[in-house]
Design a protein around this motif. Sequence first.
Motif: not given
Length: 297
Positions: A123-126, A139-141, A148-155
Amino acid sequence: MPADINAAVEAGDLEVAAGPIIVGNNITRRFGGLTAVDVESIEIPRGKITALIGPNGAGKTTLFNLLTGFDRPDSGEWAFNGRSLAGVPAFRVARLGMVRTFQLTKVLAKLTVIENMRLGATAQRGERLWAAPFRALWSSQEQEITARADDLLARFKLDAKREDFAGSLSGGQRKLLEMARALMVDPELIMLDEPMAGVNPALKQSLLGHVKSLRDEGRTVLFVEHDMDMVRDISDWVIVMAQGQIVAQGTPTEVMADPKVIDAYLGAHHDADLSEVEQIVEAEVLEELGQTEGEQP
């Protein structure tokens, strides 16, 4: 289990939400004269880790493909969270909260790791043609998706590979990336097709920990695996397939002791006396060499 899933849902069955996350009846898939899947009934318990095991050619991946919309059955019905998935395409199944990984990883090799992760979000508006030229609309989305992607990559300990091309990752790192990307959808059910295949021992332990953490978060996991040590270690429930059918199910301890499971893996004559088998083999070898009884070497 109700004979007609749709009728049960329409009748307002209150047990749907608390019961199994997947329920299926009479699912068959044939390829010419070969029946690859012939499952009378299947239930996947909610909030648990379920292993789908069986010898090669048992129909495990075919069943995965049917449940997730990557293939169409010849007959049968199944539901996810009480909603029938008959005829629902794979991308819509994923949007409903059921995602899968593949035995052969499907990363986009010429995109970076972070770009692969962003593509996992829905559901990406872009992505809408009319909105794409107007960055202010999305852009804000995109910033939220990237965070969120960076958090998962760190995990998943892939943050150091953030800007690397996905094609440069090792086999085990690609498995981690696929699992991390699947979580971008925030799924309720994650289906893993042989997650440990081709993974070195160091990364295998990391993957095991991540699978367990999915259950700890309240998600449901269904995985295909041949590594019996892994199955014993992390599974709450085990379903065994052989020749397209479910032949046994239960806890890992119960299943490993089931004679039908032993037969499925070792054949019906697994209990033959080993000394007798060795004697037969030895006699055949000697005969081949012309050294049977009554002949001199």
